[in-house]
Design a protein around this motif. Structure first.
Motif, PDB file in Angstrom:
ATOM      1  N   TYR A  42      10.304  88.192 -16.270  1.00  0.00           N
ATOM      2  CA  TYR A  42       9.836  87.180 -17.205  1.00  0.00           C
ATOM      3  C   TYR A  42      10.299  85.773 -16.815  1.00  0.00           C
ATOM      4  N   LEU A  45       7.927  82.958 -17.456  1.00  0.00           N
ATOM      5  CA  LEU A  45       7.754  82.640 -18.868  1.00  0.00           C
ATOM      6  C   LEU A  45       8.961  81.857 -19.397  1.00  0.00           C
ATOM      7  N   PRO A  48       9.392  77.626 -17.995  1.00  0.00           N
ATOM      8  CA  PRO A  48       8.450  76.658 -18.577  1.00  0.00           C
ATOM      9  C   PRO A  48       8.637  76.501 -20.085  1.00  0.00           C
ATOM     10  N   ALA A  49       8.878  77.612 -20.788  1.00  0.00           N
ATOM     11  CA  ALA A  49       9.051  77.539 -22.239  1.00  0.00           C
ATOM     12  C   ALA A  49      10.327  76.795 -22.609  1.00  0.00           C
ATOM     13  N   LEU A  50      11.391  77.019 -21.840  1.00  0.00           N
ATOM     14  CA  LEU A  50      12.675  76.414 -22.178  1.00  0.00           C
ATOM     15  C   LEU A  50      12.741  74.931 -21.791  1.00  0.00           C
ATOM     16  N   GLY A  52       9.858  72.988 -20.681  1.00  0.00           N
ATOM     17  CA  GLY A  52       8.644  72.210 -20.859  1.00  0.00           C
ATOM     18  C   GLY A  52       8.063  71.672 -19.565  1.00  0.00           C
ATOM     19  N   ARG A 107      19.220  72.116 -21.426  1.00  0.00           N
ATOM     20  CA  ARG A 107      17.793  72.234 -21.112  1.00  0.00           C
ATOM     21  C   ARG A 107      17.294  70.952 -20.447  1.00  0.00           C
ATOM     22  N   ILE A 169      11.365  89.708 -25.837  1.00  0.00           N
ATOM     23  CA  ILE A 169      10.414  88.600 -25.903  1.00  0.00           C
ATOM     24  C   ILE A 169       9.346  88.817 -26.970  1.00  0.00           C
ATOM     25  N   GLY A 172       8.317  86.004 -29.480  1.00  0.00           N
ATOM     26  CA  GLY A 172       7.643  84.773 -29.079  1.00  0.00           C
ATOM     27  C   GLY A 172       8.531  83.905 -28.199  1.00  0.00           C
ATOM     28  N   GLU A 173       8.083  82.652 -27.970  1.00  0.00           N
ATOM     29  CA  GLU A 173       8.759  81.767 -27.027  1.00  0.00           C
ATOM     30  C   GLU A 173      10.205  81.476 -27.425  1.00  0.00           C
ATOM     31  N   THR A 174      10.455  81.355 -28.731  1.00  0.00           N
ATOM     32  CA  THR A 174      11.824  81.036 -29.152  1.00  0.00           C
ATOM     33  C   THR A 174      12.793  82.167 -28.834  1.00  0.00           C
ATOM     34  N   LEU A 176      12.790  83.749 -26.032  1.00  0.00           N
ATOM     35  CA  LEU A 176      13.022  83.819 -24.594  1.00  0.00           C
ATOM     36  C   LEU A 176      14.465  83.490 -24.220  1.00  0.00           C
TER      37      LEU A 176
END
Length: 409
Positions: A42, A45, A48-50, A52, A107, A169, A172-174, A176
């Motif tokens: 992952y 995933l 990019p989610a963490l 941006g 981040r 996961i 959702g994204e939070t 991750l």
């Protein structure tokens, strides 16, 4: 030096490795692999989610930082020889735990790059120090079983970790960020498991022997020359198979998952039982057989575009069984050769040198795979098959040199 039990082995005793510390060694490998399995599938995933940022930016940073970390392996190799592989493994595990905590705490792209260099270096350090620890701990005649145990624990851990990661996961994204924390916890536990383990030291007489170093050891360089392209082929299969089957051939999504499951399951079941049998045949014979079986699978992948439906499924399932048999043989032989040839007092430096070569070849894989999947998908498999065949020819040509260094046919 420890000797093995002379009593005949039956049942599980004939399969499992023996020696003081074997449970600790296997458990540490398993826990570390569990953490890796939670996170690795992952990765694209997570970042990019963490952070941006785009996938392209993530891939660029990971590729560049992996290359930047490689020169540090020469220093890591000396540390393995001076401090022992156990100490380096513990340090690498704890530093990776800190790195993954850093990922979710800071981040920022600059911090992402900095932690990625640290983690890339520690990943390579583990891959150099773990075989060295197996060699240090294994009784006479048990080395290849211990190495097979490490590979079995890795496959089992990554498979189990991937399942755990899929559960983490689901929120959702939070959710991750829990992947990073779970990986950090895995590395922390793996390091602590090794803490009470004590390893024998290299005798002073061995440590005093002069060596020309790995870069001047012709037989070892030959083995590194085999290992690097075979590692490249394995990474290419791992990273491109799903995209090729689904995106190019239009195969159902379940086929790629099934092939990976067949591969992982067979590796877990047969890695340890086959180790004693492969020992009897000799490393060179086993390596040759493994490269040829790998080439058969790669040709089947290249020809898959001409088939469809049931015929494609049957071809690829049979091909994956053949590929897994080749993978078992290649892994057994190359680790045996890589650990047999170096002087005992410099095994860490030699294994670190191999990791530098593997790291360079591995860095080429994303570019080669992406370029060929875009322009000539079948060409990727023909190229990998040709690389495997060339390696096979190289093994045949180098047999006299390796036989002169005491390797069996």
């Amino acid at each position: 030096m420890t000797t093995t039990d002379t009593a005949p082995r039956t049942g599980l005793r004939a399969v499992l490795p023996h020696g003081r510390g074997v449970v600790t060694f296997g458990l540490s490998n398993l826990v570390s692999a569990l953490g890796t399995g939670v996170f690795y599938p992952y990765t694209l995933l997570f970042f990019p989610a963490l952070l941006g940022i785009s996938l392209t930016q993530v891939g660029t940073v990971l590729s560049v930082t992996a290359l930047v970390a490689l020169p540090g392996m020469f220093w890591v190799g000396r540390l393995i020889d001076r401090l022992g592989p156990r100490t380096v493994l513990i340090a690498a595990a704890l530093l990776r735990a800190a790195g993954f905590i850093g990922y979710v705490s800071i981040r920022h792209v600059a911090a992402f790059a900095l932690f990625s260099v640290l983690i890339a270096l520690c990943n390579r350090a583990e891959q150099a120090a773990s075989p060295a620890l197996a060699v240090a701990l294994a009784p006479d005649g048990e080395r290849n079983r211990w190495l097979a145990l490490a590979r079995t624990a890795f496959n089992a851990g990554v498979g189990g970790g991937a399942l755990l990661g899929s559960a983490l996961i689901a929120g959702g994204e939070t959710a991750l960020m829990w992947l990073g924390l779970a990986n950090a916890a895995g590395f922390l536990v793996a390091g602590l498991v090794l803490w009470p383990l004590r390893t024998p030291t290299v005798p002073p007489a061995d440590r005093a022997k002069l060596s020309r170093g790995p870069w001047r050891d012709g037989a070892f360089l030959v083995v590194v020359g085999f290992n690097s392209p075979l590692w490249m082929v394995a990474l290419a299969v791992e990273t491109s198979m799903s995209a090729y089957l689904i995106g190019t051939l239009g195969a159902p999504a379940w086929l790629a998952g099934t092939l990976f499951a067949v591969n992982t399951g067979l590796l877990m079941v047969f890695q340890l039982p086959l180790a004693p049998l492969l020992d009897r045949w000799g490393n060179l014979t086993v390596l040759l057989a493994g490269t040829l079986l790998t080439a058969v699978f790669l040709v089947a992948m290249a020809l898959g575009g001409a088939l469809g439906g049931t015929a494609l499924v049957v071809l690829l399932l049979v091909g994956m069984v053949i590929y897994t048999a080749g993978e078992l043989a290649v892994a057994h032989a190359r680790y045996a050769l890589l650990t047999d040839l170096p002087p005992p007092s410099e095994l860490g430096s030699f294994m670190a040198f191999n990791q530098v070569a593997v790291g360079i070849s591995g860095a080429l894989v994303p570019f080669v795979v992406a370029a060929l999947l875009d322009s000539a998908p079948a060409g990727l498999w023909w190229l990998m098959a040709a690389l495997t065949v060339v390696t096979t020819v190289g093994v045949l040509a180098a047999r006299p040199l390796l036989l002169a260094r005491g390797q069996k046919q």
